[in-house]
Design an enzyme around this catalytic site. Structure first.
Site, short mmCIF file in Angstrom:
data_model
loop_
_atom_site.label_atom_id
_atom_site.label_comp_id
_atom_site.label_asym_id
_atom_site.label_seq_id
_atom_site.Cartn_x
_atom_site.Cartn_y
_atom_site.Cartn_z
N LEU A 113 0.96 -1.14 0.15
CA LEU A 113 0.02 0.00 -0.06
C LEU A 113 0.80 1.27 -0.05
CD1 LEU A 113 -2.62 -1.04 2.88
CD2 LEU A 113 -2.58 -1.46 0.52
N CYS A 114 1.99 1.24 -0.57
CA CYS A 114 2.97 2.50 -0.54
C CYS A 114 3.13 2.93 0.89
CB CYS A 114 2.39 3.78 -1.41
SG CYS A 114 2.08 3.38 -3.17
N ALA A 115 3.36 2.20 1.51
CA ALA A 115 3.53 2.40 2.85
C ALA A 115 4.36 1.06 3.48
CB ALA A 115 2.18 2.58 3.84
#
Ligand code: PMP
Length: 392
Positions: A350-352
């Site tokens: 999730l781009c995290a």
């Protein structure tokens, strides 16, 4: 109550898919698409340039969106700058930290990469707040440094992976008292909640339009008027300059100085239409609708004893999304199996990466809701999930 006719505004839903990935990008209603088509069909010219009727209309429509944003967010103490999105805005802020007298940034490793990677790229001095074992961010951690003189807090209002809503009013107030600046990434906030920029009083707010029923490639950056004059452009070119000689360049003031080149005119005009669309429904109605759906999802997940990320967060501290894991199964496999059943959710890191890696070996499965969803969608999601859990 949301009117069920709202769904008719989203042509993509005619496919019969259940779209539960608003946090990645929201669906685009026909009013936004039509408004952008109007630009291309009726006044397709550049802004701030053409001295003819089309050019005038395009410029008027484009500039009018600044006022629309100001009214929507009560941002009368702010300059409204159009960017390509939240990622660009975050980079622009980092690039400008020396011009603002900032020597150190404070960020959270719970956050989206857009608020972690830029400081590494720009070699900024940073203090990274570590991720707690249960993933629930403690806002007090931001203030353990005492004075925030020459510091900036750079953080999301809602974390995109855990869904936690931070108390941005309290954070901003405390940071200001300690002498720091505050930059708030509102990307996961704007689709379902109001923003009172003047009241909260942060120095920067930014987000991407495609997160709130607007087009891709467009973003809003609000800069407090009192600091705007210190901001320098990250890219140079036409439209931002008032005079260029053989060896000298003079810039317009903010916002144009920060909008070099032909902007995303249709995107900005479409952004205005997305604000109209949400305001017509009512932000309070949207908020109540998405919270209701989220509450049902959480209840159903708990009934199935599916591990929810940050399960201790009360519903009112969740911003439009919930992430979970299925023990023994990779999140990717689950989302592909759901996708084959026409249920579209997000999975993976999730781009995290830091927070997902800390809390799961198999990534997160994230369900996020918008005004295009209804209880039938949720029931179809759980039917499909139950099949996947039994059959894979
Ligand atoms: N910040 C947050 C909190 C986000 O959720 C996202 C999108 N996932 C971004 C920044 C980046 O937005 P964009 O890719 O549109 O620049």
């Amino acid at each position: 109550m949301i009117n069920s006719n709202i769904r008719n505004h989203f042509k993509a839903l005619k496919s019969g898919k259940v779209y539960l990935d608003t946090a990645a990008t929201s669906l685009t209603p026909d009013t936004v698409i039509n408004k952008m088509a109007e630009y291309y069909n009726e006044y397709p010219s550049n802004v701030h340039r053409g001295n003819y009727a089309w050019g005038d209309v395009a410029t008027e429509e484009y500039e009018g969106v600044r006022d629309k944003v100001r009214d929507w967010c009560n941002a009368h103490n702010y300059e409204v700058v159009f960017t390509s999105g939240a990622t660009f805005s975050s980079n622009l802020i980092y690039y400008n930290l020396p011009n603002l007298g900032i020597k150190k940034s404070i960020i959270s490793l719970n956050d989206h990469h857009a608020n972690i990677v830029p400081y590494r790229l720009h070699n900024s001095n940073v203090e990274q707040i570590p991720i707690p074992d249960n993933g629930v961010f403690n806002e007090e951690e931001l203030f353990k440094f005492g004075s925030l003189d020459a510091h900036i807090l750079h953080i999301s209002g809602v974390f995109n992976a855990t869904g936690q809503i931070l108390d941005i009013e309290k954070i901003t107030h405390t940071a200001k008292e300690l002498g720091g600046l505050v930059a708030l990434d509102m990307s996961q906030h704007m689709s379902h909640d109001t923003l009172d920029a003047d009241k909260i009083n942060a120095d920067f707010y930014y987000w991407s339009s495609h997160k709130h029923y607007g087009p891709t490639g467009t973003g809003i950056l609000l800069i407090k008027k009192s600091i705007a004059e210190h901001m320098k452009p990250l890219i140079g070119g036409g439209a931002q300059v008032s005079n260029v000689t053989d060896n000298k360049t003079e810039f317009w003031g903010i916002p144009l100085k920060l909008e070099a080149g032909t902007p995303n005119i249709a995107g900005v005009i479409g952004t205005g239409a997305s604000i109209d669309f949400m305001q017509k429904i009512g932000m309070d109605v949207i908020h109540a609708h998405t919270q209701n759906l989220l509450g049902i999802i959480i209840k159903e997940l708990r009934e199935r004893k599916i591990p929810i990320i940050c399960d201790e967060l009360p519903l009112e501290q969740r911003g439009g999304l919930v992430s979970f894991t299925i023990p023994g199964q990779h999140s990717y496999d689950v989302s592909v199996a759901l996708g084959l059943r026409d249920i579209y959710v997000r999975s993976g890191k999730l781009c995290a990466h830091p927070v997902v890696n800390k809390l799961s070996d198999n990534g997160f499965i994230r369900v996020s809701v918008g005004i295009n969803n209804n209880e039938v969608d949720i029931a179809r999601f759980f039917d499909a999930l139950d099949q996947v859990l039994i059959n894979g």
